[in-house]
Design an enzyme around this catalytic site. Structure first.
Site, PDB file in Angstrom:
ATOM      1  N   ARG A  89      40.215 -28.540  25.219  1.00 31.69           N
ATOM      2  CA  ARG A  89      40.865 -27.790  24.132  1.00 31.69           C
ATOM      3  C   ARG A  89      42.278 -27.320  24.647  1.00 31.69           C
ATOM      4  NH1 ARG A  89      35.433 -26.760  24.096  1.00 31.69           N
ATOM      5  NH2 ARG A  89      34.343 -27.687  22.283  1.00 31.69           N
ATOM      6  N   HIS A 107      33.388 -37.909  30.569  1.00 29.11           N
ATOM      7  CA  HIS A 107      32.231 -37.151  29.553  1.00 29.11           C
ATOM      8  C   HIS A 107      30.864 -37.791  29.553  1.00 29.11           C
ATOM      9  CE1 HIS A 107      31.119 -34.708  26.190  1.00 29.11           C
ATOM     10  NE2 HIS A 107      32.515 -34.152  26.295  1.00 29.11           N
ATOM     11  N   GLU A 152      31.626 -31.822  33.576  1.00 28.77           N
ATOM     12  CA  GLU A 152      33.212 -32.667  33.675  1.00 28.77           C
ATOM     13  C   GLU A 152      33.998 -31.818  34.544  1.00 28.77           C
ATOM     14  OE1 GLU A 152      33.668 -32.998  29.139  1.00 28.77           O
ATOM     15  OE2 GLU A 152      31.845 -31.769  29.279  1.00 28.77           O
ATOM     16  N   ASP A 201      28.654 -24.169  27.084  1.00 28.15           N
ATOM     17  CA  ASP A 201      29.935 -24.902  26.781  1.00 28.15           C
ATOM     18  C   ASP A 201      30.850 -24.293  27.321  1.00 28.15           C
ATOM     19  OD1 ASP A 201      31.522 -27.163  26.195  1.00 28.15           O
ATOM     20  OD2 ASP A 201      31.180 -26.747  24.090  1.00 28.15           O
ATOM     21  N   HIS A 229      40.058 -32.985  23.893  1.00 24.01           N
ATOM     22  CA  HIS A 229      40.012 -34.179  24.250  1.00 24.01           C
ATOM     23  C   HIS A 229      41.078 -35.162  23.891  1.00 24.01           C
ATOM     24  CE1 HIS A 229      36.882 -32.909  26.504  1.00 24.01           C
ATOM     25  NE2 HIS A 229      35.686 -33.157  25.424  1.00 24.01           N
ATOM     26  N   GLN A 284      33.530 -28.196  33.495  1.00 19.61           N
ATOM     27  CA  GLN A 284      32.986 -27.796  32.177  1.00 19.61           C
ATOM     28  C   GLN A 284      31.241 -28.078  32.210  1.00 19.61           C
ATOM     29  OE1 GLN A 284      34.604 -26.271  29.781  1.00 19.61           O
ATOM     30  NE2 GLN A 284      33.372 -26.377  28.035  1.00 19.61           N
TER      31      GLN A 284
END
Length: 335
Positions: A69, A164, A296, A235, A94, A268
């Site tokens: 983000r 991802h 990620e 997340d 993304h 992530q």
């Protein structure tokens, strides 16, 4: 010869590892490895190419120009402000509504165990300055897959690419019983829109303390843990210990272990909180909340607007490089 075909699936293999990739998003569509009880599909994917765009779940994709983000869909660079594509709560996720994961990449070359994809992102693409040339190279090994992501530019810009993939080492069902280890003492706290506050905080005492093998279902259902509220699970960007190419995560079921190596500063961890059963997997079954786990490797989210996180600026003449390695080890259950 280099070519582009949104429906093209490239298959690479080595030993007991088989990888299918798709030019749309330079993405992982299928990954089959040897577990202790036989071969198994270990990533989520969709049957039809059109489902990837419709789902918007970035499944298996190479995401960019900036992964994760960017707050307010705005970038400050070189004394100028660049409005970006806003595609999540007024922020850029993304790379924007038509980020790299939504593009058809060019197949530069492919062999039995390797495929190279390339993409040119023009100046102003999703609002980002400068033309970027990116490559995504998958190399299949007898024990896993290596991924190298590179980028160059013709004017100052920002770059952060990652993959991802959604992992499910059991092959189907929930990831609740997977054991996850992330050697990270700290993470980057976020606000209610999942934008980092700019701080780095200890994981101790939170559901993000994954320094020892932790059952995912137990971690995401910890009572009264505020870090889980806004994202409806995990997340978050964790900060794996060390620098350079190192172990950033270990994921395990009774008969299979995945070790993730990367040289990225962040990782992530996303527990598939917003998968809602509206799309179907390769086997035709609905993909539901908690059916897959994303690991990620990345630069910290919102780094372009958080000076304390360092810099993600890429200049002409430089080459941005990220290395990721997925290594699989079959296990004997109960051993």
């Amino acid at each position: 010869m280099p070519h582009r075909d949104e429906n093209e699936i490239v298959t690479c293999s080595a030993g007991g590892v088989l990888l299918e990739t798709l030019a749309t998003g330079a993405r992982v569509r299928r990954l089959r490895v040897e577990a202790g009880t036989g071969p198994r599909e270990v990533v989520l994917g969709h049957r039809e190419v059109a489902e990837y765009a419709a789902a918007g779940d970035h499944m298996g994709a190479t995401v960019g120009r900036f992964a994760n983000r960017i707050s307010g869909a705005r970038l400050e660079l070189g004394g100028r402000s660049y409005p970006l594509s806003a595609n999540e709560n007024g922020n850029t996720l993304h790379g924007g509504a038509a980020g790299f994961g939504a593009r058809v990449w060019t197949v530069v070359s492919s062999t039995a165990d390797r495929v190279e994809y390339a993409l040119t992102s023009p100046d102003g693409d999703q609002g980002f300055p400068g033309t970027v040339h990116a490559t995504s190279v998958y190399q299949v090994h007898p024990d896993g897959v290596g991924l190298e992501l590179r980028a160059t530019c013709d004017a100052p810009t920002v770059v952060s690419l990652t993959n991802h993939a959604y992992f499910n080492l059991a092959g189907r069902g929930s990831i609740d019983d997977h054991l996850l280890t992330v050697p990270a003492d700290s993470y980057t706290p976020t606000d209610d829109l999942l934008i980092p506050t700019g701080e780095v905080a200890p994981v101790a005492g939170t559901a993000l303390d994954l320094r020892v093998p932790t059952r995912i279902g137990t971690a995401v259902r910890r009572p009264d843990d505020d870090v889980l509220t806004a994202p409806r699970g995990i997340d978050h960007n964790l900060v794996p210990d060390g620098t350079g190419l190192r172990v950033v995560a270990v994921l395990e079921v009774p008969d299979l272990r995945l070790t993730v190596h990367s040289d990225a500063p962040g990782l992530q961890v996303y527990t598939g909180n917003f998968l809602d059963g509206s799309t179907r997997g390769l086997d035709g079954a609905p993909i539901r909340q908690g059916d897959g786990l994303c690991l990620e490797p990345q630069d910290f989210p919102d780094t372009p607007n958080k000076p304390a996180f360092g810099s993600c600026e890429l200049l002409p003449g430089q080459t941005w490089l990220r290395r990721i390695r997925w290594t699989f080890e079959p296990l004997v259950p109960g051993a």
